[in-house]
Design a protein around this motif. Structure first.
Motif, PDB file in Angstrom:
ATOM      1  N   ASP A  18       5.071 -13.395  10.204  1.00  0.00           N
ATOM      2  CA  ASP A  18       6.144 -13.077   9.262  1.00  0.00           C
ATOM      3  C   ASP A  18       5.666 -13.057   7.815  1.00  0.00           C
ATOM      4  N   SER A  19       4.365 -13.158   7.610  1.00  0.00           N
ATOM      5  CA  SER A  19       3.818 -13.042   6.255  1.00  0.00           C
ATOM      6  C   SER A  19       2.508 -12.276   6.300  1.00  0.00           C
ATOM      7  N   VAL A  20       2.243 -11.530   5.227  1.00  0.00           N
ATOM      8  CA  VAL A  20       1.036 -10.716   5.141  1.00  0.00           C
ATOM      9  C   VAL A  20       0.380 -10.957   3.793  1.00  0.00           C
ATOM     10  N   LEU A  21      -0.915 -11.254   3.815  1.00  0.00           N
ATOM     11  CA  LEU A  21      -1.717 -11.375   2.595  1.00  0.00           C
ATOM     12  C   LEU A  21      -2.534 -10.101   2.453  1.00  0.00           C
ATOM     13  N   LEU A  22      -2.593  -9.559   1.241  1.00  0.00           N
ATOM     14  CA  LEU A  22      -3.337  -8.335   0.972  1.00  0.00           C
ATOM     15  C   LEU A  22      -4.368  -8.621  -0.100  1.00  0.00           C
ATOM     16  N   ARG A  23      -5.640  -8.387   0.217  1.00  0.00           N
ATOM     17  CA  ARG A  23      -6.725  -8.665  -0.724  1.00  0.00           C
ATOM     18  C   ARG A  23      -7.612  -7.436  -0.858  1.00  0.00           C
ATOM     19  N   PHE A  24      -7.836  -7.016  -2.088  1.00  0.00           N
ATOM     20  CA  PHE A  24      -8.733  -5.898  -2.357  1.00  0.00           C
ATOM     21  C   PHE A  24     -10.125  -6.444  -2.617  1.00  0.00           C
ATOM     22  N   HIS A  25     -11.100  -5.951  -1.855  1.00  0.00           N
ATOM     23  CA  HIS A  25     -12.481  -6.411  -1.966  1.00  0.00           C
ATOM     24  C   HIS A  25     -13.365  -5.307  -2.536  1.00  0.00           C
ATOM     25  N   ASP A  26     -14.180  -5.665  -3.519  1.00  0.00           N
ATOM     26  CA  ASP A  26     -15.210  -4.754  -4.005  1.00  0.00           C
ATOM     27  C   ASP A  26     -16.514  -4.989  -3.249  1.00  0.00           C
ATOM     28  N   ASN A  27     -16.654  -6.160  -2.697  1.00  0.00           N
ATOM     29  CA  ASN A  27     -17.754  -6.508  -1.805  1.00  0.00           C
ATOM     30  C   ASN A  27     -17.327  -7.758  -1.048  1.00  0.00           C
ATOM     31  N   GLU A  28     -18.204  -8.346  -0.314  1.00  0.00           N
ATOM     32  CA  GLU A  28     -17.838  -9.482   0.537  1.00  0.00           C
ATOM     33  C   GLU A  28     -17.358 -10.701  -0.268  1.00  0.00           C
ATOM     34  N   GLN A  29     -17.890 -10.915  -1.469  1.00  0.00           N
ATOM     35  CA  GLN A  29     -17.535 -12.092  -2.250  1.00  0.00           C
ATOM     36  C   GLN A  29     -16.422 -11.840  -3.274  1.00  0.00           C
ATOM     37  N   ASP A  30     -16.422 -10.682  -3.903  1.00  0.00           N
ATOM     38  CA  ASP A  30     -15.476 -10.396  -4.979  1.00  0.00           C
ATOM     39  C   ASP A  30     -14.208  -9.760  -4.444  1.00  0.00           C
ATOM     40  N   TRP A  31     -13.082 -10.448  -4.668  1.00  0.00           N
ATOM     41  CA  TRP A  31     -11.815  -9.905  -4.230  1.00  0.00           C
ATOM     42  C   TRP A  31     -10.736 -10.262  -5.238  1.00  0.00           C
ATOM     43  N   ARG A  32      -9.634  -9.541  -5.143  1.00  0.00           N
ATOM     44  CA  ARG A  32      -8.471  -9.837  -5.953  1.00  0.00           C
ATOM     45  C   ARG A  32      -7.225  -9.607  -5.106  1.00  0.00           C
ATOM     46  N   ALA A  33      -6.176 -10.337  -5.425  1.00  0.00           N
ATOM     47  CA  ALA A  33      -4.906 -10.150  -4.728  1.00  0.00           C
ATOM     48  C   ALA A  33      -4.267  -8.846  -5.194  1.00  0.00           C
ATOM     49  N   ALA A  34      -3.405  -8.301  -4.384  1.00  0.00           N
ATOM     50  CA  ALA A  34      -2.699  -7.081  -4.755  1.00  0.00           C
ATOM     51  C   ALA A  34      -1.783  -7.359  -5.940  1.00  0.00           C
ATOM     52  N   SER A  35      -1.717  -6.419  -6.876  1.00  0.00           N
ATOM     53  CA  SER A  35      -0.838  -6.539  -8.037  1.00  0.00           C
ATOM     54  C   SER A  35       0.611  -6.275  -7.612  1.00  0.00           C
ATOM     55  N   GLU A  36       1.548  -6.570  -8.496  1.00  0.00           N
ATOM     56  CA  GLU A  36       2.962  -6.317  -8.198  1.00  0.00           C
ATOM     57  C   GLU A  36       3.194  -4.842  -7.893  1.00  0.00           C
ATOM     58  N   HIS A  37       2.562  -3.964  -8.677  1.00  0.00           N
ATOM     59  CA  HIS A  37       2.703  -2.521  -8.455  1.00  0.00           C
ATOM     60  C   HIS A  37       2.169  -2.135  -7.079  1.00  0.00           C
ATOM     61  N   GLU A  38       1.002  -2.649  -6.721  1.00  0.00           N
ATOM     62  CA  GLU A  38       0.416  -2.357  -5.414  1.00  0.00           C
ATOM     63  C   GLU A  38       1.264  -2.916  -4.285  1.00  0.00           C
ATOM     64  N   LEU A  39       1.823  -4.110  -4.492  1.00  0.00           N
ATOM     65  CA  LEU A  39       2.680  -4.702  -3.462  1.00  0.00           C
ATOM     66  C   LEU A  39       3.882  -3.815  -3.192  1.00  0.00           C
ATOM     67  N   GLY A  40       4.437  -3.232  -4.251  1.00  0.00           N
ATOM     68  CA  GLY A  40       5.560  -2.315  -4.076  1.00  0.00           C
ATOM     69  C   GLY A  40       5.178  -1.122  -3.228  1.00  0.00           C
ATOM     70  N   GLN A  41       3.986  -0.598  -3.448  1.00  0.00           N
ATOM     71  CA  GLN A  41       3.512   0.544  -2.676  1.00  0.00           C
ATOM     72  C   GLN A  41       3.135   0.160  -1.245  1.00  0.00           C
ATOM     73  N   LEU A  42       2.821  -1.101  -1.020  1.00  0.00           N
ATOM     74  CA  LEU A  42       2.319  -1.536   0.282  1.00  0.00           C
ATOM     75  C   LEU A  42       3.367  -2.212   1.170  1.00  0.00           C
ATOM     76  N   ARG A  43       4.612  -2.224   0.761  1.00  0.00           N
ATOM     77  CA  ARG A  43       5.642  -2.880   1.580  1.00  0.00           C
ATOM     78  C   ARG A  43       5.748  -2.253   2.972  1.00  0.00           C
ATOM     79  N   SER A  44       5.812  -0.929   3.042  1.00  0.00           N
ATOM     80  CA  SER A  44       5.915  -0.296   4.354  1.00  0.00           C
ATOM     81  C   SER A  44       4.608  -0.446   5.133  1.00  0.00           C
ATOM     82  N   PHE A  45       3.468  -0.470   4.430  1.00  0.00           N
ATOM     83  CA  PHE A  45       2.177  -0.727   5.060  1.00  0.00           C
ATOM     84  C   PHE A  45       2.209  -2.094   5.747  1.00  0.00           C
ATOM     85  N   ALA A  46       2.665  -3.121   5.025  1.00  0.00           N
ATOM     86  CA  ALA A  46       2.721  -4.474   5.581  1.00  0.00           C
ATOM     87  C   ALA A  46       3.663  -4.544   6.777  1.00  0.00           C
ATOM     88  N   THR A  47       4.802  -3.867   6.682  1.00  0.00           N
ATOM     89  CA  THR A  47       5.750  -3.850   7.793  1.00  0.00           C
ATOM     90  C   THR A  47       5.129  -3.198   9.019  1.00  0.00           C
TER      91      THR A  47
END
Length: 141
Positions: A18-47
């Motif tokens: 019932d929960s989804v974490l989304l992380r953007f990776h530039d390589n194996e070590q460097d990552w960032r969480a999805a921004s609010e804008h990206e989360l809005g675009q990814l809601r249907s993706f997560a579903t």
């Protein structure tokens, strides 16, 4: 390699994520969480991803999917989008779409049992297509 790592969790132990974490990776070590804008675009993706039934119990992160686009021509249009479903360090299964003539349409789909129901069928192909289309809307090639 740049990819989106998707981690579904069942923190309440209900038997369904019932929960989804989304992380953007530039390589194996460097990552960032999805921004609010990206989360809005990814809601249907997560579903759509939650329907894949590839999740962790509690707050685990070993089961996850990595989705990435390959653009060897460097023209900004992906020739391939791949989904790798991991269980820890092991690649459990994968799926992909390929654009053979670089026209923006995917002529070949290689799909496995994405929703883990024991059958490879049209539902799996539809989920693959939906995940790929929603991922590509981000323009993160």
């Amino acid at each position: 390699m740049r990819y989106l790592k998707v981690i579904a969790q069942d923190p309440l132990g209900t038997g369904a994520a019932d929960s989804v974490l989304l992380r953007f990776h530039d390589n194996e070590q460097d990552w960032r969480a999805a921004s609010e804008h990206e989360l809005g675009q990814l809601r249907s993706f997560a579903t759509t991803y939650l329907k894949c039934a590839w999740f962790n119990t509690a707050h685990g992160e070993s089961r996850h999917m990595r989705i990435f686009a390959l653009n060897p021509r460097g023209d900004g249009t992906p020739e391939s989008v791949r989904l790798h479903f991991h269980d820890g360090d092991k690649l459990a299964y994968k799926a992909a779409v390929h654009d053979l003539d670089n026209d923006g349409g995917f002529e070949v789909s290689l799909v496995s049992d994405i929703d883990n129901d024991g059958h490879v069928n049209r539902t799996d192909r539809n989920r693959l297509t939906a995940l790929v289309k929603q991922f590509l809307k981000l323009g993160w090639i």
